[in-house]
Scaffold this active site. Structure first.
Site, short mmCIF file in Angstrom:
data_model
loop_
_atom_site.label_atom_id
_atom_site.label_comp_id
_atom_site.label_asym_id
_atom_site.label_seq_id
_atom_site.Cartn_x
_atom_site.Cartn_y
_atom_site.Cartn_z
N ASP A 224 41.07 49.18 36.90
CA ASP A 224 39.86 48.89 37.59
C ASP A 224 39.58 50.07 38.70
O ASP A 224 40.45 50.99 38.94
CB ASP A 224 40.11 47.63 38.09
N ASP B 273 31.03 42.60 35.36
CA ASP B 273 31.74 41.50 36.01
C ASP B 273 30.79 40.04 35.78
O ASP B 273 31.49 39.22 36.14
CB ASP B 273 31.83 41.81 37.49
#
Length: 747
Positions: A479, A549
């Site tokens: 990430d 997301d």
């Protein structure tokens, strides 16, 4: 596949029967652009393709005795500043004395079988049977700099790749202030520009604008390719659709600051350039040093946008994503983030994994919160050791328990970031991007580690590699939750700060290279707050990316549809999450959530311990269904049927290369009153002479019926037909699986 060289006219023709690309040496020694498009037959002179009209009195001509030759009216292959062309240049160099402006002239060329690697950069790859490469060398005598323009043509694809290398062949420093990896001058401007834009949680929405005089551009100066603009543009003819007529696609294999620009001049000539964004870019080249620019992929299609997409998909599946993941099946995973967030212990994680195993899920992923003293997002990034309060027996013990149930184990990392509240920051404050003692900008309570430094990359590599070895994990979610601000490196001199952004991403690539080479069986999934670094540079190392997301299936229709314009479906991280959705608070059926997620790398973002008996039954069926379909999703041709940007309905499908099977998805966002009594969906890509059985209902139809008439959708509720209606309400969806009959009769 051929590269023809016409001598003495010095014309170069790259062609493979699908595409042609032709350049020539101009009268002034520079390179001209003659043609890019559908393959044309070779001839010994293409000079007629470059017409030099006499410029106006306001134009500057290159030669005093030849007013007909002006760079302002000449289509060029790699334009420079300062020689009469007032459009944007592809390169800008400055000497240590402050001299600006160049004149590169042709010297020689080289043709190689295959495709050389780019030093330190991701790029497409090919052997001698798959590709041929042309390198043209030019020289600027005034600055003693060499320019190498490299072109590769692939045997099977209507694709040209381009990259550029600059070498300082002199005895003094030169400074590279701008370098585009490709530039093309089209003879007209009868195009619309297509690009992918958005922001966090609504990435890669399709945008289109008709070209007019002036500059049209998309870019990023965030230190990442960004949620906001993807490093892709396409020029399509104004009558081009998804499946008909011409389109040119351009994709930059790079993960940091970029610009993609289209300039239409006063003669309706269209100049397209892609490269590293010149904002805060200045690269010092000492004598004998070289700079390698990233690669641009250029695709031509005469079968519309969908044809362009299929070429990108096939190229990236076969010539960008590397073994073993270009052919291996990706495991169905469950991620604990939305189930627990930071609140977990080993017992809770083991229970989630056991419950997921009972559903047929193959991989358990432990997300944020497992390291340092990480109980929220204010601390511990950089401290890559177990949070002993949550995992007193350590990561290795947890991994063994997961493995002993027959599941694989994966971990979340954010290796490029650091919290001020961490042991690493207290020990190495100089490793942070930005000037010590000055104000620093925060994002998600974190700062950025200086990956332009080799010692930082080495430290993070040792931490990650040690954890991989100890836990035998098989998956990493990498990430990156904030963009770069306060761009400054304490390790670079004052005259090299303009190198920071590029050196940073080279450090990221270097860490990926080390880890993927040492641990080739570990599946990396890239993530940047969702889709903030969703680009082909990442796919070279991480064969799949977290698409967004936002896991809401209604929003994912646009996100996944737009992403499919360029990127293979099997590289889209696409999961079923809880309802109400954690990003939109929208509630949708578990069927619709899965029907959207099937078109990607399938998985779950929910707590299986909270599922009802009926939900567990449904999820078991979903998991089993995807296991039978993932080879088709990986290898098949993708067709877009209905656009969510234009309709209340969305439809797409995947067809196997041999046309023997297909997976179709249809979605309707909002219910409509008194809908059509019979609604059909026309399909694409099938064999018109094959007889297909629809698995859902056992009915049989020939491919021509399904394409030219369509498959009839289930009856929709119209206000009174309760006994016949098969669907109704908002957020409807239907999946069809088609299989060709073995004993088909050709008609």
């Amino acid at each position: 596949m051929y590269i023809f060289v016409n001598e003495p006219s010095n014309q170069f023709h790259l062609t493979n029967g699908k595409i042609s690309y032709i350049v020539n040496v101009l009268k002034n020694g520079g390179l001209g652009h003659l043609y890019f498009g559908k393959a044309i037959r070779h001839r010994h002179d293409f000079s007629h393709l470059q017409k030099n009209d006499v410029p106006t009195p306001a134009s500057c001509h290159f030669f005093q005795d030849d007013p007909a030759f002006s760079l302002e009216t000449t289509r060029q292959e790699y334009p420079v500043y300062g020689k009469g062309d007032f459009r944007d240049a592809a390169i800008e160099l400055e000497t240590s004395e402050g001299r600006i402006g160049n004149h590169f002239t042709y010297k020689d060329y080289e043709i190689l079988k295959g495709k050389p690697k780019l030093d330190g950069l991701p790029a497409t790859y090919a052997d001698g049977d798959e590709s041929t490469t042309l390198t043209i060398r030019l020289l600027d005598d005034t600055t003693d700099t060499e320019l190498l323009l490299t072109y590769s043509i692939f045997h099977h694809f209507p694709v040209i790749t381009r990259s550029v290398t600059v070498k300082n062949a002199g005895s003094d420093n030169v400074y590279l202030k701008k370098i585009m990896s490709s530039s093309i001058d089209f003879p007209d401007s009868d195009f619309s520009m297509v690009h992918l834009s958005g922001t966090w949680s609504r990435e890669r929405h399709i945008k289109e604008r008709k070209l007019v005089e002036g500059i049209h551009s998309i870019s990023s100066i965030r230190g990442a390719s960004s949620h906001h603009h993807n490093p892709f543009i396409a020029l399509k003819r104004n009558d081009t659709t998804e499946h008909v007529n011409e389109v040119y696609g351009f994709n930059f294999i790079y993960s940091s600051n970029f610009i993609a620009q289209v300039e239409v001049d006063h003669y309706q000539v269209t100049r397209v350039m892609l490269g590293i964004h010149p904002h805060q870019f200045k690269w010092k080249l000492a004598p004998e040093e070289s700079f390698q620019a990233p690669e641009v992929v250029m695709v031509y299609s005469d079968e519309g946008l969908n044809g362009m997409s299929q070429t990108f998909h096939d190229l990236y599946r076969n010539q960008l994503i590397r073994d073993p993941w270009k052919t291996d099946e990706r495991p169905i995973l469950i991620n604990n983030w939305e189930a627990t967030y930071f609140d977990f212990n080993q017992e809770k994680l083991v229970n989630i994994a056991e419950s997921a195993k009972g559903l047929g899920i193959e991989l358990f992923v432990l997300d944020d919160g497992w390291f340092g003293k990480r109980n929220d997002d204010t601390s511990s990034l950089g401290d890559w050791f177990e949070n002993e309060e949550k995992l007193p027996n350590g990561l290795t013990s947890l991994a063994q328990k997961v493995n002993n149930m027959g599941m694989k184990f994966g971990l979340w990392f954010e290796p490029e970031m650091i919290n001020p509240n961490s042991q690493l920051f207290r020990g190495h404050p100089e490793w942070v991007v930005g000037r010590q003692g000055e104000h620093l900008t925060f994002g998600r309570n974190q700062l950025v580690l200086d990956f332009s430094r080799n010692d930082v990359v080495k430290y993070i590599y040792e931490k990650m590699a040690g954890i991989i070895r100890n836990t035998h994990l098989t998956y990493i979610k990498w990430d990156m939750n904030r963009n770069i601000t306060d761009a400054y490196s304490a390790a670079l001199g004052h005259d090299q700060q303009g190198e920071f952004y590029h050196r940073y991403i080279l450090g990221v690539y270097s860490l990926y290279e080390k880890l993927t080479n040492e641990f080739p069986d570990v599946l990396f999934e890239s993530c940047a707050g969702g889709g903030g670094r969703f680009d082909p540079g990442m796919f070279y190392y991480a064969p799949q990316a977290w698409t967004s997301d936002d896991t809401d299936p209604v929003e994912r229709l646009k996100i996944q549809y737009g992403t499919s314009l360029v990127y293979p479906i099997y590289s889209l991280g696409s999961h079923v999450s809880a309802a109400p959705n954690h990003q939109t608070m929208r509630s949708t059926s578990i069927d619709t959530r899965a029907n959207t997620a099937y078109f990607g790398t399938f998985g779950y973002e929910l707590n299986p311990l909270e599922l009802s008996v009926e939900e567990r039954r449904v999820i078991k069926e979903q998991v089993q269904f995807y296991k039978t379909q993932r080879k088709l999703v990986r290898d098949g041709d993708f067709y877009r049927l209905f656009s969510p940007f234009e309709n209340n309905e969305t439809a797409w499908m995947i067809v196997s290369k041999d046309k023997s099977e297909a997976l179709v998805g249809w979605y309707k966002v909002l219910a409509t009153p008194n809908p059509k009594k019979q609604q059909v969906l026309g399909l694409k890509g099938l064999d018109p002479n094959l007889l297909y059985e629809i698995e859902n209902n056992g009915k049989e139809f020939y491919g021509d019926e399904l394409m030219y008439h369509g498959v009839t959708l289930p009856t929709e509720f119209n206000g009174s037909n309760h006994h016949k209606a098969k669907r109704g309400g908002d957020y409807q969806s239907t999946i069809y699986y088609l299989k060709a009959k073995v004993d088909v009769n050709r008609v």
